[in-house]
Motif scaffolding. Structure first.
Motif, mmCIF file in Angstrom:
data_model
loop_
_atom_site.group_PDB
_atom_site.id
_atom_site.type_symbol
_atom_site.label_atom_id
_atom_site.label_comp_id
_atom_site.label_asym_id
_atom_site.label_seq_id
_atom_site.Cartn_x
_atom_site.Cartn_y
_atom_site.Cartn_z
ATOM 1 N N ASN A 141 -36.216 -12.547 29.116
ATOM 2 C CA ASN A 141 -35.993 -11.045 30.073
ATOM 3 C C ASN A 141 -36.245 -12.166 31.212
ATOM 4 O O ASN A 141 -36.767 -13.091 31.330
ATOM 5 N N PHE A 179 -36.600 -10.923 35.837
ATOM 6 C CA PHE A 179 -36.896 -9.842 36.612
ATOM 7 C C PHE A 179 -37.829 -11.178 38.194
ATOM 8 O O PHE A 179 -38.290 -11.797 37.408
ATOM 9 N N THR A 205 -33.932 -2.609 33.843
ATOM 10 C CA THR A 205 -33.641 -2.460 32.604
ATOM 11 C C THR A 205 -33.215 -1.681 32.059
ATOM 12 O O THR A 205 -32.730 -0.624 31.913
ATOM 13 N N GLN A 262 -34.899 -6.604 29.842
ATOM 14 C CA GLN A 262 -34.237 -6.790 31.759
ATOM 15 C C GLN A 262 -34.060 -7.748 32.107
ATOM 16 O O GLN A 262 -33.474 -8.904 31.944
#
Length: 240
Positions: free
Chosen positions: A202, A204, A159, A166
């Motif tokens: 993001n 992840f 992050t 992210q």
């Protein structure tokens, strides 16, 4: 009788006069004595304050604004090249990673609580890195075989401190060369059918799904295959 009364009055009067003279002759404090007493009083107050500070064993809150980092006062701190304080994080043994034995990690946390971890092999060579929030105990990394070739990759959830986006970086050992995989957003953009901004999504790794997840600003989620990552030689110290 009158003479005796007069003598008594004279004696009493003399005694009172003597006492009054004694009180009036008591030496007054000099200016130096008054200054010394004031300094002694200030010294006692300072010593009392110092003792209270030394007895403080709780966490110290540093930073400012809406973001504060809790730093253990017993933790070792260093100063970076810009004069900013950094708290050293506890190093840990990580065992075998990417075909290397005796791997370990070292890290630090800055004043906004953003952590930076560096992962080394047993020879002290940097083989990966991870950064983000809420990972002061250990790097937010996972070991998994994403492509099914029998070799594990090292997956690091990261992050950025500036905007909170992210990203996932995938490290692998390609015939002795450490490579890092970076998400190629052009592929997902073509699937979505529109250009995407770097702060609009993001990416992840979700351990429960053993998959890399792309979450768009609209809330739509996509599972990202390893083919959506571009690999290149990992150069320690180079920004990801």
């Amino acid at each position: 009788m009158k003479i005796a009364k007069k003598l008594t009055a004279i004696v009493l009067g003399g005694s009172l006069l003597f006492l009054m003279c004694s009180c009036s002759n008591k030496p007054a404090k000099t200016e130096d004595e008054e200054i010394n007493e004031s300094e002694e009083s200030e010294t006692e107050e300072t010593e009392s304050t110092t003792t209270e500070d030394e007895d403080h064993n709780g966490p110290m809150i540093v930073g400012g604004g809406d973001i504060d980092a809790t730093i253990d006062p017993a933790a070792e701190t260093t100063i970076d090249e810009y004069g900013i304080a950094q708290t050293l994080l506890p190093s840990s043994d990580l065992g075998s990673l990417l075909g290397f034995d005796n791997c370990y990690c070292e890290g630090y946390m800055d004043v906004i609580g953003h952590c930076n971890w560096t992962i080394y092999n047993g020879d002290g060579e940097e083989i990966a890195c991870q950064f983000g929030f809420d990972c002061e105990d250990a790097p937010d990394c996972y070991v998994a075989d994403l492509d099914g070739d029998g070799e594990d990759e090292l997956i690091c959830n990261c992050t950025y401190g500036a905007d909170g986006t992210q990203r996932v970086f995938i490290f692998r050992n390609n015939d002795g060369v450490i490579e890092v995989g970076t998400f190629d957003e052009t592929r997902i953009a073509s699937e979505i059918g529109e250009e995407i901004s770097a702060i609009a999504y993001n990416v992840f790794y979700d351990e429960a799904q053993n998959s890399i997840v792309f979450v768009y600003i609209t809330g739509n989620e996509y599972i990202i295959p390893l083919n959506d990552f571009t690999f290149s030689k990992y150069i320690p110290g180079e920004a990801l």
